[in-house]
Design an enzyme around this catalytic site. Structure first.
Site, PDB file in Angstrom:
ATOM      1  N   ARG A  41     -12.316  -7.533 -15.692  1.00 33.60           N
ATOM      2  CA  ARG A  41     -12.576  -8.617 -16.586  1.00 33.60           C
ATOM      3  C   ARG A  41     -14.140  -9.099 -16.156  1.00 33.60           C
ATOM      4  NH1 ARG A  41      -8.190 -13.184 -16.272  1.00 33.60           N
ATOM      5  NH2 ARG A  41      -9.577 -14.008 -17.822  1.00 33.60           N
ATOM      6  N   ASP A  82     -10.427  -7.669 -21.184  1.00 35.96           N
ATOM      7  CA  ASP A  82      -9.717  -8.726 -21.155  1.00 35.96           C
ATOM      8  C   ASP A  82      -8.277  -8.327 -21.764  1.00 35.96           C
ATOM      9  OD1 ASP A  82      -8.181 -11.140 -21.370  1.00 35.96           O
ATOM     10  OD2 ASP A  82      -9.980 -12.040 -21.732  1.00 35.96           O
ATOM     11  N   PHE A  83      -7.030  -8.530 -20.918  1.00 36.57           N
ATOM     12  CA  PHE A  83      -5.809  -8.128 -21.646  1.00 36.57           C
ATOM     13  C   PHE A  83      -5.445  -8.945 -22.824  1.00 36.57           C
ATOM     14  CE2 PHE A  83      -4.157  -5.811 -17.435  1.00 36.57           C
ATOM     15  CZ  PHE A  83      -5.385  -4.699 -17.675  1.00 36.57           C
ATOM     16  N   LYS A 133       1.923   0.997  -6.676  1.00 36.62           N
ATOM     17  CA  LYS A 133       3.221   0.133  -6.458  1.00 36.62           C
ATOM     18  C   LYS A 133       2.645  -1.185  -6.067  1.00 36.62           C
ATOM     19  CE  LYS A 133       3.443   0.508  -1.394  1.00 36.62           C
ATOM     20  NZ  LYS A 133       3.629  -0.824  -0.982  1.00 36.62           N
ATOM     21  N   HIS A 163       0.868   6.464  -1.943  1.00 36.71           N
ATOM     22  CA  HIS A 163      -0.388   7.178  -1.217  1.00 36.71           C
ATOM     23  C   HIS A 163       0.298   7.923  -0.033  1.00 36.71           C
ATOM     24  CE1 HIS A 163      -0.372   3.412   1.013  1.00 36.71           C
ATOM     25  NE2 HIS A 163      -0.848   4.214   2.010  1.00 36.71           N
ATOM     26  N   LYS A 167      -0.303  12.201   1.394  1.00 33.03           N
ATOM     27  CA  LYS A 167      -0.832  12.900   2.643  1.00 33.03           C
ATOM     28  C   LYS A 167      -0.201  14.218   2.868  1.00 33.03           C
ATOM     29  CE  LYS A 167      -0.933   7.990   4.915  1.00 33.03           C
ATOM     30  NZ  LYS A 167      -2.301   7.887   5.240  1.00 33.03           N
ATOM     31  N   GLU A 201       2.346  -0.548  13.263  1.00 34.30           N
ATOM     32  CA  GLU A 201       1.083  -1.119  12.968  1.00 34.30           C
ATOM     33  C   GLU A 201       0.442  -1.819  14.242  1.00 34.30           C
ATOM     34  OE1 GLU A 201      -0.168  -1.503   8.664  1.00 34.30           O
ATOM     35  OE2 GLU A 201       1.855  -1.985   8.523  1.00 34.30           O
ATOM     36  N   ASP A 220       7.754  -3.873   1.351  1.00 32.50           N
ATOM     37  CA  ASP A 220       6.212  -3.206   1.670  1.00 32.50           C
ATOM     38  C   ASP A 220       6.214  -2.052   1.982  1.00 32.50           C
ATOM     39  OD1 ASP A 220       3.289  -3.342   1.415  1.00 32.50           O
ATOM     40  OD2 ASP A 220       3.385  -3.704   3.705  1.00 32.50           O
ATOM     41  N   HIS A 225       7.758   3.872   1.430  1.00 33.49           N
ATOM     42  CA  HIS A 225       7.225   4.846   1.913  1.00 33.49           C
ATOM     43  C   HIS A 225       8.416   5.639   3.028  1.00 33.49           C
ATOM     44  CE1 HIS A 225       3.819   3.588   0.578  1.00 33.49           C
ATOM     45  NE2 HIS A 225       3.434   2.637   1.528  1.00 33.49           N
TER      46      HIS A 225
END
Length: 440
Positions: A41, A82-83, A133, A163, A167, A201, A220, A225
């Protein structure tokens, strides 16, 4: 030299600057020649955008070669988009035989983007779209988003990127068994006591509170994953590579549904509190101070599949853990012994045998995940990407957990930042006379 037309929506966003452009640059060093149209945008000119991009490239790309970067950047143009303005999409019209449109935008805009692209003919059979995602927050919202996209693009045109699946170290979960008859024989219900999958993590939510708070660890990390890792760990070792997608779907559909009793006894959720000099979750930026969002999940599940009868799987993921670790542990029957496959921090395979110590081999993690996945899209290989049916199968398993949490059937347990989660996560295995492995 392989050419393609690459249209990137959301080109000024963090993901595009930090991951996608660096991946395209590295792919160009390997022989890909992408003609890139960057769209966002912001009312920038091409030189203004390239100045911004070059600054970020120096930050995110190690060993950046100035001449190679200049050659790469020469094939990038910027188009404000611009959508809400259909005329902006007319500037994107492409007749290239291999055109890729990458949606580095929020899923809330996917349907509108597809509609506008189709209106100018950018949904022809030669055009592929790549979707980031999350696709939905539950089964119904996932179906709704996919239905909206499906009005304009066929399944064979859609590449739903994860992603983690890109890997090489994750893909090796399948290849290790596929290419090694010895391991394929050992990693079966006949010899295994149980399997553990951990994604831990040390980081908190950092600046992602606005995204993370409505999502939580279950949506998440675990729904996508970790269930994908489980599927790759369990599909039949003799599966031809081109059939891995269907094999993964079969494993996800075999997940034994959790009933009201097992939802209470086999699922643990937690939220990190202040500790070790770190803030508690509800003190983080852009997080509701009264948030009930989980930052830790542990659960026990089973597969109703003939190859895995009687083998429980224990999954856990969390933020602000005592170590950063991505690991799959195959624990054998009998005395404590295991095959430990570590994906992070360093890809390795370790065989632990009682009385013999450990036999460990460090493995090559392969090329960057985004680079690999972009090259797979260019080649038209959908096997490392999620089919709609895979997403729905995963959501179908996760939905009852989300529903039980809304009904407060599973308490939200506190755990100290820097620990390995609430005590209940350890009790989950202890009640089965087992314990979590941690090999850093």
């Amino acid at each position: 030299m392989q050419e393609c037309r690459f249209i990137l929506l959301g080109a000024t966003g963090d993901l595009a600057l930090r991951k996608i452009f660096p991946a395209l640059y590295r792919a160009s060093l390997s022989g890909l020649k992408p003609n890139i149209t960057a769209c966002a945008r912001s009312p920038l000119s091409t030189p203004e955008f390239l100045d911004k991009l070059s600054t970020k490239a120096k930050e995110y790309i190690k060993d950046l070669d100035p001449k190679a970067w200049a050659d790469f950047a020469a094939n990038i143009s910027y188009t404000p988009l611009d959508f809400n303005k259909p005329e902006d999409f007319k500037a994107l019209k492409s007749t290239h035989p291999n055109t890729i449109i990458y949606f580095s935008i929020a899923p809330a805009f996917f349907a509108k983007a597809c509609q506008k692209l189709a209106a100018v003919g950018l949904n022809a059979p030669n055009i592929k779209i790549v979707l980031e995602k999350p696709l939905g927050t539950n089964l119904q919202s996932c179906k709704d988003i996919c239905a909206q996209i499906g009005k304009h693009f066929k399944e064979e045109q859609i590449y739903r990127i994860d992603h983690y699946l890109g890997k090489q170290s994750v893909q090796n979960l399948f290849y290790l068994r596929h290419n090694n008859p010895f391991l394929a024989g050992l990693l079966s219900a006949h010899y295994l006591d149980h399997v553990q999958i951990s994604v831990l993590e040390t980081l908190g939510v950092e600046s992602r509170g606005g995204f993370y708070d409505p999502m939580g660890a279950l949506r998440d990390m675990l729904q996508n994953h970790m269930l994908a890792m489980l599927a790759l760990s369990t599909i039949p070792a003799n599966t031809p590579t081109e059939h891995t997608r269907q094999a993964k779907l079969e494993m996800l559909r075999s997940l034994k549904p959790l009933n009201q009793e097992s939802l209470k006894s086999q699922v643990v959720r937690g939220q990190y509190m202040a500790g070790g000099g770190f803030k508690g979750y509800t003190e983080e930026e852009q997080v509701n101070p009264h948030s009930q969002t989980e930052t830790f999940v542990a659960l026990k599940l089973e597969l109703e599949h003939q190859n895995w009868q009687g083998v429980p799987f224990y999954l856990r993921t969390g933020k602000r853990m005592g170590a950063s670790l991505v690991q799959v542990v195959f624990v054998f029957k009998g005395p404590p012994q295991a095959l430990v496959y570590t994906i992070q921090p360093q890809c390795s395979l370790e065989l632990q045998l009682q009385g013999m110590g450990a036999l460990k081999s460090t493995l090559d993690s392969g090329m960057d995940a985004y680079e690999r996945l972009i090259l797979e899209v260019v080649a038209g290989n959908q096997s490392p990407f999620n089919h709609q049916d895979e997403l729905e199968a995963a959501w179908r398993f996760v939905d009852p957990i989300l529903q039980s949490w809304q009904e407060n059937l599973t308490p939200l347990l506190p755990y100290a930042a820097g620990s390995f989660g609430p005590k209940a996560a350890f009790d989950l295995l202890k009640q089965d006379n087992r314990e979590w492995f941690v090999h850093v």
